[in-house]
Design an enzyme around this catalytic site. Sequence first.
Site, PDB file in Angstrom:
ATOM      1  N   ASP A  65       1.183   4.106   1.185  1.00  0.00           N
ATOM      2  CA  ASP A  65       1.632   4.841   2.374  1.00  0.00           C
ATOM      3  C   ASP A  65       2.806   4.140   3.078  1.00  0.00           C
ATOM      4  O   ASP A  65       3.352   4.664   4.044  1.00  0.00           O
ATOM      5  CB  ASP A  65       0.472   5.078   3.357  1.00  0.00           C
ATOM      6  N   HIS A  93      -0.071   4.756  12.815  1.00  0.00           N
ATOM      7  CA  HIS A  93      -0.937   4.580  11.646  1.00  0.00           C
ATOM      8  C   HIS A  93      -2.296   5.247  11.886  1.00  0.00           C
ATOM      9  O   HIS A  93      -3.353   4.685  11.631  1.00  0.00           O
ATOM     10  CB  HIS A  93      -1.109   3.089  11.305  1.00  0.00           C
ATOM     11  N   HIS A 105       0.878  -1.173   0.000  1.00  0.00           N
ATOM     12  CA  HIS A 105       0.000   0.000   0.000  1.00  0.00           C
ATOM     13  C   HIS A 105       0.916   1.224   0.000  1.00  0.00           C
ATOM     14  O   HIS A 105       1.920   1.254   0.727  1.00  0.00           O
ATOM     15  CB  HIS A 105      -0.927  -0.006   1.226  1.00  0.00           C
TER      16      HIS A 105
HETATM   17 ZN    ZN Z   1      -1.101   1.767   5.764  1.00  0.00          ZN
HETATM   18 ZN    ZN Z   2      -2.210  -1.130   4.276  1.00  0.00          ZN
END
Ligand code: ZN
Ligand code: ZN
Length: 305
Positions: A66, A270, A64
């Site tokens: 990020d 997160h 992903h």
């Molecule tokens: Zn993430």
């Molecule tokens: Zn993720």
Amino acid sequence: MDFDLTILGSNSAVPAFGRHPSCQVINHNNQKYMIDCGEGAQFQLSKYKVKRGNINHIFISHLHGDHYFGLVGLVNSFRLNGRKDDLHIYGPPKLIDIILIQVDVFSPEFGYKVHFHPLNYGESELIFENDYLLVYTIPLVHKTETNGFLFKEKVKPRKIIREKILEYDIPRHLIADIRFGADLVIDRKLIAKNEELTEPGKPSFSYAYCSDTVYNPDLASIIKDVTVLYHEATFMHDFEDKAAERYHSTTIQAAKIAEMSGAGKLLLGHFSARHYDLQPFQDEARTVFSETYLALEGTTFNISE
Ligand SMILES: [Zn+2]
Ligand SMILES: [Zn+2]
């Protein structure tokens, strides 16, 4: 032996309120290990004065954006800065294809050598080892194949009691084995048990990175007695249903994992971009696990205490 962790980014999905996506750097015995490399990682390294020269290992949890959009830029800057040392990248098999579309890290002209280590998924595996440290994957349950990482110091040698060396006239060549737990055996005869000859050595410390993941109690046994646990808490408790739906966790769930695993400290990260004020995350998690802290970017945590 120094063992600390600097947070460079701990926001989820999109940058928000000046907060950056996931990236952190472990410093262990003067070697640096980067975990995830979200967008802006290079700026954060400069801002928080983390020297990049001895980052020789980068671990990417999953694909992903990020968690890896900063990687190609960093790898390319290493080249422009005249890096000569080898770089090891650990991550999902497809990661190397993504890198190669943008930068040919395997070309002989690239300037330094990149070693790519594709990671398996589903079971915890040893992926790195040197004289002092072991790194294992931690299988996480997320929308896509994801690994967390467990950094574990090797068992440190025991201290030999000086008087015992004289008492038993211990030969020099046996000292090293005895410091690592061997009994004193001469001509196949047991002369003295290790407990009589030694005292415990320094404690060994560990750090577990668990992001991104849905609430998964199976984690507790893999990270049992970890010194410091970073566990994602994308949402507060009132968004428990949304967390499950999106394969993320809440504050209370992160705290439960910390409690079940016997962690010394819990770092939350997160964070969802819907929250400006993060203090409630810490307050809520502390109702379950008192040693909870926010993994705010720019913060350095000492793992060896
Ligand atoms: Zn993430
Ligand atoms: Zn993720």
